[in-house]
Design a protein around this motif. Structure first.
Motif, PDB file in Angstrom:
ATOM      1  N   PRO A  72      40.779  31.832  -4.064  1.00  0.00           N
ATOM      2  CA  PRO A  72      39.887  32.720  -3.294  1.00  0.00           C
ATOM      3  C   PRO A  72      39.241  31.912  -2.177  1.00  0.00           C
ATOM      4  O   PRO A  72      39.034  30.702  -2.317  1.00  0.00           O
ATOM      5  CB  PRO A  72      38.849  33.161  -4.326  1.00  0.00           C
ATOM      6  N   LYS A  73      38.952  32.547  -1.057  1.00  0.00           N
ATOM      7  CA  LYS A  73      38.424  31.826   0.109  1.00  0.00           C
ATOM      8  C   LYS A  73      37.108  31.116  -0.198  1.00  0.00           C
ATOM      9  O   LYS A  73      36.781  30.096   0.410  1.00  0.00           O
ATOM     10  CB  LYS A  73      38.217  32.802   1.280  1.00  0.00           C
ATOM     11  N   ASN A  74      36.354  31.649  -1.134  1.00  0.00           N
ATOM     12  CA  ASN A  74      35.044  31.065  -1.456  1.00  0.00           C
ATOM     13  C   ASN A  74      35.071  30.298  -2.775  1.00  0.00           C
ATOM     14  O   ASN A  74      34.071  30.259  -3.492  1.00  0.00           O
ATOM     15  CB  ASN A  74      33.967  32.152  -1.492  1.00  0.00           C
ATOM     16  N   ILE A  75      36.184  29.677  -3.102  1.00  0.00           N
ATOM     17  CA  ILE A  75      36.328  29.001  -4.389  1.00  0.00           C
ATOM     18  C   ILE A  75      35.302  27.880  -4.577  1.00  0.00           C
ATOM     19  O   ILE A  75      34.798  27.665  -5.681  1.00  0.00           O
ATOM     20  CB  ILE A  75      37.771  28.450  -4.580  1.00  0.00           C
ATOM     21  N   VAL A  76      34.966  27.179  -3.481  1.00  0.00           N
ATOM     22  CA  VAL A  76      33.983  26.094  -3.588  1.00  0.00           C
ATOM     23  C   VAL A  76      32.601  26.657  -3.921  1.00  0.00           C
ATOM     24  O   VAL A  76      31.878  26.118  -4.762  1.00  0.00           O
ATOM     25  CB  VAL A  76      33.938  25.266  -2.288  1.00  0.00           C
ATOM     26  N   GLU A  77      32.267  27.774  -3.287  1.00  0.00           N
ATOM     27  CA  GLU A  77      30.979  28.423  -3.580  1.00  0.00           C
ATOM     28  C   GLU A  77      30.965  28.985  -5.000  1.00  0.00           C
ATOM     29  O   GLU A  77      29.961  28.878  -5.703  1.00  0.00           O
ATOM     30  CB  GLU A  77      30.728  29.541  -2.571  1.00  0.00           C
ATOM     31  N   ILE A  78      32.099  29.543  -5.431  1.00  0.00           N
ATOM     32  CA  ILE A  78      32.201  30.065  -6.798  1.00  0.00           C
ATOM     33  C   ILE A  78      31.968  28.938  -7.809  1.00  0.00           C
ATOM     34  O   ILE A  78      31.295  29.116  -8.823  1.00  0.00           O
ATOM     35  CB  ILE A  78      33.586  30.713  -7.032  1.00  0.00           C
ATOM     36  N   ALA A  79      32.512  27.762  -7.496  1.00  0.00           N
ATOM     37  CA  ALA A  79      32.388  26.611  -8.395  1.00  0.00           C
ATOM     38  C   ALA A  79      30.955  26.087  -8.487  1.00  0.00           C
ATOM     39  O   ALA A  79      30.628  25.317  -9.390  1.00  0.00           O
ATOM     40  CB  ALA A  79      33.320  25.493  -7.958  1.00  0.00           C
ATOM     41  N   GLY A  80      30.105  26.509  -7.541  1.00  0.00           N
ATOM     42  CA  GLY A  80      28.694  26.111  -7.610  1.00  0.00           C
ATOM     43  C   GLY A  80      28.208  25.239  -6.482  1.00  0.00           C
ATOM     44  O   GLY A  80      27.117  24.657  -6.552  1.00  0.00           O
ATOM     45  N   ILE A  81      29.010  25.118  -5.395  1.00  0.00           N
ATOM     46  CA  ILE A  81      28.606  24.274  -4.260  1.00  0.00           C
ATOM     47  C   ILE A  81      28.537  25.123  -2.990  1.00  0.00           C
ATOM     48  O   ILE A  81      29.441  25.088  -2.137  1.00  0.00           O
ATOM     49  CB  ILE A  81      29.584  23.093  -4.049  1.00  0.00           C
ATOM     50  N   PRO A  82      27.488  25.936  -2.829  1.00  0.00           N
ATOM     51  CA  PRO A  82      27.310  26.659  -1.560  1.00  0.00           C
ATOM     52  C   PRO A  82      26.883  25.689  -0.466  1.00  0.00           C
ATOM     53  O   PRO A  82      26.528  24.531  -0.743  1.00  0.00           O
ATOM     54  CB  PRO A  82      26.207  27.662  -1.878  1.00  0.00           C
ATOM     55  N   ALA A  83      26.872  26.152   0.769  1.00  0.00           N
ATOM     56  CA  ALA A  83      26.565  25.286   1.913  1.00  0.00           C
ATOM     57  C   ALA A  83      25.197  24.620   1.792  1.00  0.00           C
ATOM     58  O   ALA A  83      25.024  23.452   2.166  1.00  0.00           O
ATOM     59  CB  ALA A  83      26.639  26.102   3.207  1.00  0.00           C
ATOM     60  N   ILE A  84      24.215  25.346   1.251  1.00  0.00           N
ATOM     61  CA  ILE A  84      22.856  24.803   1.178  1.00  0.00           C
ATOM     62  C   ILE A  84      22.776  23.604   0.234  1.00  0.00           C
ATOM     63  O   ILE A  84      22.028  22.641   0.470  1.00  0.00           O
ATOM     64  CB  ILE A  84      21.856  25.916   0.765  1.00  0.00           C
ATOM     65  N   VAL A  85      23.583  23.620  -0.835  1.00  0.00           N
ATOM     66  CA  VAL A  85      23.623  22.486  -1.766  1.00  0.00           C
ATOM     67  C   VAL A  85      24.299  21.287  -1.092  1.00  0.00           C
ATOM     68  O   VAL A  85      23.838  20.150  -1.214  1.00  0.00           O
ATOM     69  CB  VAL A  85      24.370  22.866  -3.061  1.00  0.00           C
ATOM     70  N   ALA A  86      25.377  21.549  -0.360  1.00  0.00           N
ATOM     71  CA  ALA A  86      26.079  20.477   0.341  1.00  0.00           C
ATOM     72  C   ALA A  86      25.175  19.823   1.379  1.00  0.00           C
ATOM     73  O   ALA A  86      25.201  18.599   1.554  1.00  0.00           O
ATOM     74  CB  ALA A  86      27.334  21.029   1.009  1.00  0.00           C
ATOM     75  N   THR A  87      24.360  20.617   2.051  1.00  0.00           N
ATOM     76  CA  THR A  87      23.421  20.073   3.040  1.00  0.00           C
ATOM     77  C   THR A  87      22.407  19.156   2.371  1.00  0.00           C
ATOM     78  O   THR A  87      22.102  18.065   2.880  1.00  0.00           O
ATOM     79  CB  THR A  87      22.685  21.215   3.769  1.00  0.00           C
ATOM     80  N   MET A  88      21.885  19.579   1.225  1.00  0.00           N
ATOM     81  CA  MET A  88      20.938  18.735   0.483  1.00  0.00           C
ATOM     82  C   MET A  88      21.586  17.406   0.102  1.00  0.00           C
ATOM     83  O   MET A  88      20.986  16.329   0.275  1.00  0.00           O
ATOM     84  CB  MET A  88      20.483  19.458  -0.786  1.00  0.00           C
ATOM     85  N   MET A  89      22.819  17.458  -0.382  1.00  0.00           N
ATOM     86  CA  MET A  89      23.535  16.242  -0.778  1.00  0.00           C
ATOM     87  C   MET A  89      23.768  15.331   0.418  1.00  0.00           C
ATOM     88  O   MET A  89      23.701  14.105   0.304  1.00  0.00           O
ATOM     89  CB  MET A  89      24.880  16.604  -1.423  1.00  0.00           C
ATOM     90  N   MET A  90      24.030  15.938   1.571  1.00  0.00           N
ATOM     91  CA  MET A  90      24.279  15.144   2.765  1.00  0.00           C
ATOM     92  C   MET A  90      23.031  14.363   3.174  1.00  0.00           C
ATOM     93  O   MET A  90      23.109  13.184   3.546  1.00  0.00           O
ATOM     94  CB  MET A  90      24.751  16.041   3.914  1.00  0.00           C
ATOM     95  N   TYR A  91      21.867  15.001   3.095  1.00  0.00           N
ATOM     96  CA  TYR A  91      20.610  14.316   3.415  1.00  0.00           C
ATOM     97  C   TYR A  91      20.393  13.125   2.472  1.00  0.00           C
ATOM     98  O   TYR A  91      20.038  12.024   2.912  1.00  0.00           O
ATOM     99  CB  TYR A  91      19.431  15.285   3.312  1.00  0.00           C
ATOM    100  N   LEU A  92      20.617  13.352   1.184  1.00  0.00           N
ATOM    101  CA  LEU A  92      20.415  12.280   0.207  1.00  0.00           C
ATOM    102  C   LEU A  92      21.440  11.169   0.381  1.00  0.00           C
ATOM    103  O   LEU A  92      21.103   9.981   0.354  1.00  0.00           O
ATOM    104  CB  LEU A  92      20.498  12.845  -1.219  1.00  0.00           C
ATOM    105  N   LEU A  93      22.700  11.545   0.580  1.00  0.00           N
ATOM    106  CA  LEU A  93      23.769  10.556   0.688  1.00  0.00           C
ATOM    107  C   LEU A  93      23.627   9.682   1.929  1.00  0.00           C
ATOM    108  O   LEU A  93      23.789   8.460   1.871  1.00  0.00           O
ATOM    109  CB  LEU A  93      25.133  11.254   0.708  1.00  0.00           C
ATOM    110  N   ILE A  94      23.313  10.297   3.059  1.00  0.00           N
ATOM    111  CA  ILE A  94      23.245   9.526   4.298  1.00  0.00           C
ATOM    112  C   ILE A  94      22.014   8.628   4.304  1.00  0.00           C
ATOM    113  O   ILE A  94      22.065   7.485   4.781  1.00  0.00           O
ATOM    114  CB  ILE A  94      23.273  10.466   5.519  1.00  0.00           C
TER     115      ILE A  94
END
Length: 395
Positions: A47-69
């Protein structure tokens, strides 16, 4: 699709990427394998939104990016950042090589409008690709609007394996010098070693209070400061908040507010990288087979010419600055993918070249800082500036 099934499938893909990278000793990087598998998945049953279905919507990825960088910034010191001026010059030379080759040879093969749309996504990430795609769509170039997105999505297929090959050559060269005694590992003082475990400002804090949450808390504070600084500067100058995360991470570590690699010490690094990589591969959902067939020729030629331009210019500038051509080309190639792929590929190469802990630390200290800095200069800073300029040239 059920959430846990989606998660199992995606984690299975990431693991297969790791296995292939390990088996081939990083000649085939994990990110390349994962990208191919994601593409095949989207073309078949994902499905096109498989990553979001798995539990990683864009807002979570953004949070991780701030912490990682911010966490990446703790790997560098202010002194080391100053020492990376050659990296910045080489990264810029690689971008210049792309511009020169595409505006001359590329424009002769296709047309100037195609090359104008192609360049910013080739040296950047999602933001520059979206700017050019929107500009092309507004000007009535529907195929070029798609072209801008697909270049962003596909360019890593050239960048991942090439970077791995040239980094391995550089790693083997450095290892030979290290083993012969011509190069030595940086000596860490007792004071620096203590600060690796606990930052200077919190030396007297009992270990029982220096919990994982406290490490996350301090990382989030630095990321938050980067965000609000970027917002405050917006009316005067546009500075990407993620660039400031890297810089603020360096400063916070130098001031003793953050220890080295707090995300690893808080047992959160692996999860953060997993979330961010899944989000990166999520961008492949827009690359349909029909779309690929329609623009395959300008896509391959543009990426090929860009790589040639980067190699020629980075080779020349690397020679002038007395930087090994393998390292110079690897740094310029970060324009094709940026963070976190630059970090992951470098670590894969280091782990493939040697199993000795001290040798791995030596290689990481020489190869990781320029790769990180190169990725931020090209993808996060220059590409957005170019997109802002080039989008006004679409007619």
């Amino acid at each position: 699709m059920a959430q846990m099934l989606a998660l199992v499938i995606l984690l299975g893909i990431l693991y297969i990427g790791d296995v292939v990278a390990t088996k081939t000793k990083a000649w085939i990087p994990s990110v390349f394998v994962c990208a191919v598998l994601f593409l095949l998945g989207y073309w078949t049953f994902f499905p096109k939104n498989i990553v979001e279905i798995a539990g990683i919507p864009a807002i979570v990825a953004t949070m991780m990016m701030y912490l990682l960088i911010t966490n990446m910034g703790t790997l560098l010191s202010l002194k080391e950042l100053r020492n990376q001026w050659k990296t910045i010059v080489i990264a810029l030379s690689g971008i210049l090589g792309i511009i020169v080759i595409l505006f001359t040879i590329g424009a002769l093969i296709f047309d100037m409008q195609t090359m104008i749309v192609a360049i910013p996504p080739l040296v950047g990430g999602l933001v520059s690709a979206l700017i050019m795609s929107e500009g092309a769509a507004n000007a009535g170039y529907d195929d070029l609007a798609v072209f801008a997105i697909v270049i962003y999505v596909i360019q890593g297929f050239a960048g991942y394996p090439l970077t791995s090959i040239f980094l391995k050559k550089e790693g083997n060269r450095l290892l030979k010098l290290y083993r012969s005694g011509e190069m030595k590992a940086q000596e860490i003082t007792v004071e620096e070693e203590e600060e690796l475990e606990k930052p200077r400002l919190f030396k007297k804090l009992p270990d029982r209070y220096n919990t994982d949450y406290f490490k996350f808390f301090r990382l989030a504070i630095v990321g938050c400061l980067a965000y609000f600084t970027s917002t405050a500067l917006a009316p005067i100058i546009t500075v990407n908040a993620l660039v400031l995360c890297l810089l603020f991470g360096v400063i916070a570590t130098s001031l003793g507010f953050l220890e080295k690699q707090p995300l690893q010490k808080a047992n959160g690094f692996g999860f953060a990288i997993m979330a961010l990589m899944l989000f990166i591969f999520d961008g492949l959902k827009n690359a349909t087979p029909e779309m690929m067939l329609r623009i395959i020729t300008p896509l391959i030629v543009s990426i090929g010419l860009a790589v040639i331009g980067m190699y020629i210019f980075s080779f020349i500038v690397g020679k002038i600055l007395k930087v090994n051509p393998n390292m110079a080309f690897a740094v310029s190639l970060t324009a094709l993918y940026g963070f976190p792929a630059d970090y992951i590929i470098t670590n894969e190469v280091v782990n493939a070249v040697t199993t000795d802990k001290k040798e791995r630390e030596f290689l990481s200290s020489h190869m990781l800082p320029p790769m990180l800095v190169g990725g931020f200069i090209t993808v996060t800073i220059v590409s957005v500036v170019l997109a802002g300029l080039f989008v006004t040239w679409i007619k």
